[in-house]
Design an enzyme around this catalytic site. Structure first.
Site, PDB file in Angstrom:
ATOM      1  N   THR A 144       0.835  -1.197   0.000  1.00  0.00           N
ATOM      2  CA  THR A 144       0.000   0.000   0.000  1.00  0.00           C
ATOM      3  C   THR A 144       0.873   1.251   0.000  1.00  0.00           C
ATOM      4  OG1 THR A 144      -1.574  -1.226   1.371  1.00  0.00           O
ATOM      5  CG2 THR A 144      -1.944   1.131   1.176  1.00  0.00           C
ATOM      6  N   ARG A 158       7.744  -2.680   2.896  1.00  0.00           N
ATOM      7  CA  ARG A 158       7.829  -2.717   4.362  1.00  0.00           C
ATOM      8  C   ARG A 158       8.147  -4.119   4.820  1.00  0.00           C
ATOM      9  NH1 ARG A 158       3.008   1.012   6.526  1.00  0.00           N
ATOM     10  NH2 ARG A 158       3.696   2.834   5.376  1.00  0.00           N
ATOM     11  N   HIS A 198       3.304   4.086  10.822  1.00  0.00           N
ATOM     12  CA  HIS A 198       2.815   3.923  12.189  1.00  0.00           C
ATOM     13  C   HIS A 198       3.249   2.594  12.800  1.00  0.00           C
ATOM     14  CE1 HIS A 198       0.301   2.347   9.082  1.00  0.00           C
ATOM     15  NE2 HIS A 198      -0.121   1.439   9.929  1.00  0.00           N
ATOM     16  N   GLU A 245      -8.657   9.575   4.295  1.00  0.00           N
ATOM     17  CA  GLU A 245      -8.919   8.159   4.527  1.00  0.00           C
ATOM     18  C   GLU A 245      -9.358   7.962   5.968  1.00  0.00           C
ATOM     19  OE1 GLU A 245      -6.439   5.175   2.258  1.00  0.00           O
ATOM     20  OE2 GLU A 245      -4.912   6.555   2.982  1.00  0.00           O
ATOM     21  N   GLU A 246     -10.133   6.900   6.169  1.00  0.00           N
ATOM     22  CA  GLU A 246     -10.608   6.608   7.521  1.00  0.00           C
ATOM     23  C   GLU A 246      -9.467   6.280   8.467  1.00  0.00           C
ATOM     24  OE1 GLU A 246     -10.054   3.350   8.684  1.00  0.00           O
ATOM     25  OE2 GLU A 246      -9.105   2.990   6.727  1.00  0.00           O
ATOM     26  N   SER A 247      -8.299   5.943   7.927  1.00  0.00           N
ATOM     27  CA  SER A 247      -7.159   5.539   8.731  1.00  0.00           C
ATOM     28  C   SER A 247      -6.366   6.749   9.211  1.00  0.00           C
ATOM     29  CB  SER A 247      -6.270   4.614   7.903  1.00  0.00           C
ATOM     30  OG  SER A 247      -5.944   5.251   6.672  1.00  0.00           O
ATOM     31  N   ARG A 252      -9.179  -6.223   7.851  1.00  0.00           N
ATOM     32  CA  ARG A 252      -9.840  -4.990   8.281  1.00  0.00           C
ATOM     33  C   ARG A 252     -11.319  -5.079   7.905  1.00  0.00           C
ATOM     34  NH1 ARG A 252      -5.453  -2.179   9.765  1.00  0.00           N
ATOM     35  NH2 ARG A 252      -3.739  -1.822   8.326  1.00  0.00           N
ATOM     36  N   LYS A 274      10.203   3.840   0.409  1.00  0.00           N
ATOM     37  CA  LYS A 274       9.146   4.214  -0.539  1.00  0.00           C
ATOM     38  C   LYS A 274       9.707   5.216  -1.537  1.00  0.00           C
ATOM     39  CE  LYS A 274       5.571   7.015   0.605  1.00  0.00           C
ATOM     40  NZ  LYS A 274       4.234   7.453   1.026  1.00  0.00           N
ATOM     41  N   THR A 295      -7.929   2.074  -1.228  1.00  0.00           N
ATOM     42  CA  THR A 295      -7.114   2.446  -0.073  1.00  0.00           C
ATOM     43  C   THR A 295      -5.686   2.789  -0.499  1.00  0.00           C
ATOM     44  OG1 THR A 295      -8.432   1.077   1.372  1.00  0.00           O
ATOM     45  CG2 THR A 295      -6.182   1.527   2.091  1.00  0.00           C
ATOM     46  N   ASP A 332       1.645  10.370  13.497  1.00  0.00           N
ATOM     47  CA  ASP A 332       2.253   9.042  13.535  1.00  0.00           C
ATOM     48  C   ASP A 332       3.757   9.079  13.266  1.00  0.00           C
ATOM     49  OD1 ASP A 332       2.160   9.645  10.831  1.00  0.00           O
ATOM     50  OD2 ASP A 332       1.938   7.550  10.255  1.00  0.00           O
TER      51      ASP A 332
HETATM   52  C1  G1P Z   1      -3.163   1.404   5.858  1.00  0.00           C
HETATM   53  C2  G1P Z   1      -4.435   2.217   5.827  1.00  0.00           C
HETATM   54  C3  G1P Z   1      -4.472   3.058   4.572  1.00  0.00           C
HETATM   55  C4  G1P Z   1      -3.224   3.916   4.490  1.00  0.00           C
HETATM   56  C5  G1P Z   1      -1.985   3.058   4.614  1.00  0.00           C
HETATM   57  C6  G1P Z   1      -0.723   3.894   4.682  1.00  0.00           C
HETATM   58  O1  G1P Z   1      -3.125   0.543   4.743  1.00  0.00           O
HETATM   59  O2  G1P Z   1      -5.563   1.384   5.899  1.00  0.00           O
HETATM   60  O3  G1P Z   1      -5.633   3.830   4.580  1.00  0.00           O
HETATM   61  O4  G1P Z   1      -3.184   4.614   3.270  1.00  0.00           O
HETATM   62  O5  G1P Z   1      -2.056   2.276   5.804  1.00  0.00           O
HETATM   63  O6  G1P Z   1      -0.710   4.747   5.777  1.00  0.00           O
HETATM   64  P1  G1P Z   1      -3.529  -1.015   4.838  1.00  0.00           P
HETATM   65  O7  G1P Z   1      -2.688  -1.607   5.944  1.00  0.00           O
HETATM   66  O8  G1P Z   1      -4.975  -1.037   5.226  1.00  0.00           O
HETATM   67  O9  G1P Z   1      -3.256  -1.562   3.484  1.00  0.00           O
HETATM   68 ZN    ZN Z   2       2.335   7.404   8.254  1.00  0.00          ZN
END
Ligand code: G1P
Ligand code: ZN
Length: 542
Positions: free
Chosen positions: A17, A21, A113, A362-364, A495, A125, A343, A276
């Site tokens: 995403t 990582r 985070h 985003e909701e996150s 999730r 990244k 996402t 974060d």
């Molecule tokens: C998570 C969050 C997403 C955010 C990403 C990077 O990704 O859900 O909204 O953009 O971290 O901070 P996910 O672990 O769900 O793929």
């Molecule tokens: Zn971050």
């Protein structure tokens, strides 16, 4: 001297995403970082003599990796590297520096985070010239290259002194160690009414900002306590630490519990906020009231015109699919378009570049705008301060009025962490297999209206991204979404996003988990989470 080193591919160097990582020991394997960085450079064209911005969130292994990136950039033919002093650059600040200095791109070292330290997580990244995360065709090319790589090139120069600002050289390449805060602070000053916010603090407004021992400490101190006159001590955990003090630098109600408890107590300041590991997420808590990121996005969109940088209004709002529909209601009222993307911030880039959207989220806990091409934690906090300074109301009053005007989207996310990957994949495959038969079924007292697997058609470049999450819609307008995390480093994280719209203002003060209890029960029984994963309840509820 530039050396060419023979190497063999590593499995799994696939950007997720948000970049590559893995656990720190994975990155510490000989050639691992070099293979990936060379795969990035090999996937790019036309950077000869150009500028690369490099920085990270200060986590364990940051400095060692930065030295490698600088020496490889010199070997690859970049003309200049701009690197934050101490190897520090928040993710939004990196985006800001790339844009302001018209760099070719940037490399961000962060696992956001996720926890840090020798056993924690690390990440690399690549961001492109618009300041945003590389789009999928670039990350696909990087992954493809990582599977065939046979050598990399690196300078054997001495390490660069990252702690002394100024210019040095590695081979023919200029290395410019820059103040990590300056460009970013200047941009914030151009967007927000710093005078009004200064008056707010001078009038006795109190705040606590928890930097979670991560990268935003220096930014928050310089801007909030320095330029805006917030009381000394407003910023807590303000020193970036390689292991974030042993905590998860994730600004949610679980990991920022100390802040949450303070805001719910009788000693609460007017505003509580946090960011974060790499500074792109935000948490906003008013006295006695947590503002969900989905609501925060809607509120920011509805009030953005109060900030000088947005006084002409916003062109459109973009939100990730699992984010609640609260922002759509604001867009409707403003007569502007709302966009629903998969996402991950990379999907907002095209919309922002094309001027279709101004604000996105985003909701996150990610919110941002067209000022950079990343989400931006401190930006969201400053936007809230600007709104509070102009409206002269409390957070709770502003949120209450918003719900009264637009209705309230009750919303929660349930995360099942470190689930067995095969079990999680099987659960998703089973759901996908049942999509066609779900419509019309009555489950737990609610009737399914439709169910699908979200696919995104990018309106700018026409690209299509499929399999972005299973959505189950009910006839009463409620929704449950299932997807697997693309950022985890151990097992799978399932999730589950649960949402219900409530137009009736007399029902706006319910406790969220209670208001969603029937949907929560369905969210567990429909895919048989317990039977498939052994988990009775989620690990994290936000
Ligand atoms: C998570 C969050 C997403 C955010 C990403 C990077 O990704 O859900 O909204 O953009 O971290 O901070 P996910 O672990 O769900 O793929
Ligand atoms: Zn971050």
């Amino acid at each position: 001297m530039i050396r060419t080193v023979a190497t063999t591919p590593f499995d799994g160097q696939k950007p997720g995403t948000s970049g590559l990582r893995k656990k720190v020991p994975v990155f510490q394997q000989p050639h691992y970082v070099e293979n990936f960085v060379q795969s990035v450079f090999d996937s790019l064209e036309g950077f000869e003599g150009e500028t690369l911005v490099v920085g990270g969130d200060g986590r364990y292994f940051n400095r060692e990796t930065i030295q490698k990136v600088i020496k490889m950039a010199a070997a690859a033919g970049f003309g200049r590297v701009m690197v934050g002093r101490g190897g520090i650059l928040s993710t939004p600040a990196t985006s800001c520096v790339i844009r302001k200095h018209e760099a070719f791109g940037g490399i961000i070292l962060s696992a956001s985070h996720n926890p840090g330290g020798p056993d924690g997580d690390f990440g690399i990244k690549y961001n492109v010239g618009n300041g945003g995360p590389a789009p999928e065709h670039v990350t696909d090319a990087i992954f493809a290259r990582s599977k065939t790589i046979g050598e990399y090139r690196i300078s054997d120069a001495e390490d660069v002194d990252l702690d002394t600002p100024g210019i040095t050289r590695v081979e023919d390449m200029v290395v410019d160690v820059i103040d990590p805060v300056e460009d970013y602070a200047e941009l914030m000053g151009s967007l927000f009414d710093f005078g009004a916010i200064r008056d707010l603090f001078a009038g006795g407004f109190t705040m606590r900002f928890d930097a979670m021992s991560a990268v935003t400490g220096p930014y928050a101190k310089a801007i909030l306590e320095g330029e805006l006159g917030a009381a000394a001590g407003t910023v807590v955990h303000g020193e970036p630490l390689p292991d974030f003090g042993g905590h998860h630098p994730d600004p949610n109600l679980v990991h920022a519990k100390e802040l949450y408890d303070l805001l719910m107590s009788d000693k609460a300041p007017d505003l509580g906020a946090a960011s974060d590991g790499d500074g792109d997420r935000n948490l906003i808590i008013g006295r006695g009231l947590f503002v969900t990121p989905s609501d925060s996005l809607a509120l920011i969109a509805a009030n953005a015109h109060l900030a000088p940088g947005y006084k002409a209004g916003i062109a459109g709002i973009a939100r990730s699919m699992p984010t609640s529909g609260a922002a759509d209601r604001v867009a409707e009222k403003l007569g502007i378009k709302s966009y629903e993307t998969p996402t991950g911030w990379k999907f907002f880039g095209n919309l922002l570049d094309a001027g279709l959207a101004t604000v996105c989220g985003e909701e996150s806990a990610g919110t941002g705008s067209n000022h950079v091409r990343e989400k931006d934690g401190l930006w969201a906090v400053l936007m809230w301060l600007n709104i509070l300074a102009v409206r002269k109301q409390s957070v709770a009053q502003i949120v209450g009025e918003h719900w009264a005007t637009y209705g309230r989207n009750y919303y929660t996310r349930h995360d099942y962490e470190e689930v067995d990957s095969a079990a999680a994949d099987a659960l998703m495959a089973d759901l996908r297999g049942r999509l066609d038969g779900l419509a019309g079924q009555m489950i737990g007292g609610l009737t399914v209206e439709k169910a699908d697997d979200f696919a995104y058609h990018d309106p700018v470049d026409g690209s299509v991204t499929t399999k972005q999450g299973v959505r189950v819609f009910f006839t009463d307008g409620s929704r449950i979404v299932y997807r697997l995390s693309g950022t985890g480093t151990a097992g799978a994280t399932l999730r589950v996003y649960i949402e219900r719209f409530e137009p009736d203002a007399s029902r706006h003060a319910l406790e969220t988990q209670g208001a969603l209890a029937d949907l929560i029960a369905i969210s567990r029984s429909l895919p048989d989470i317990e039977g498939r994963t052994g988990r009775k309840a989620p690990d994290v509820i936000t």
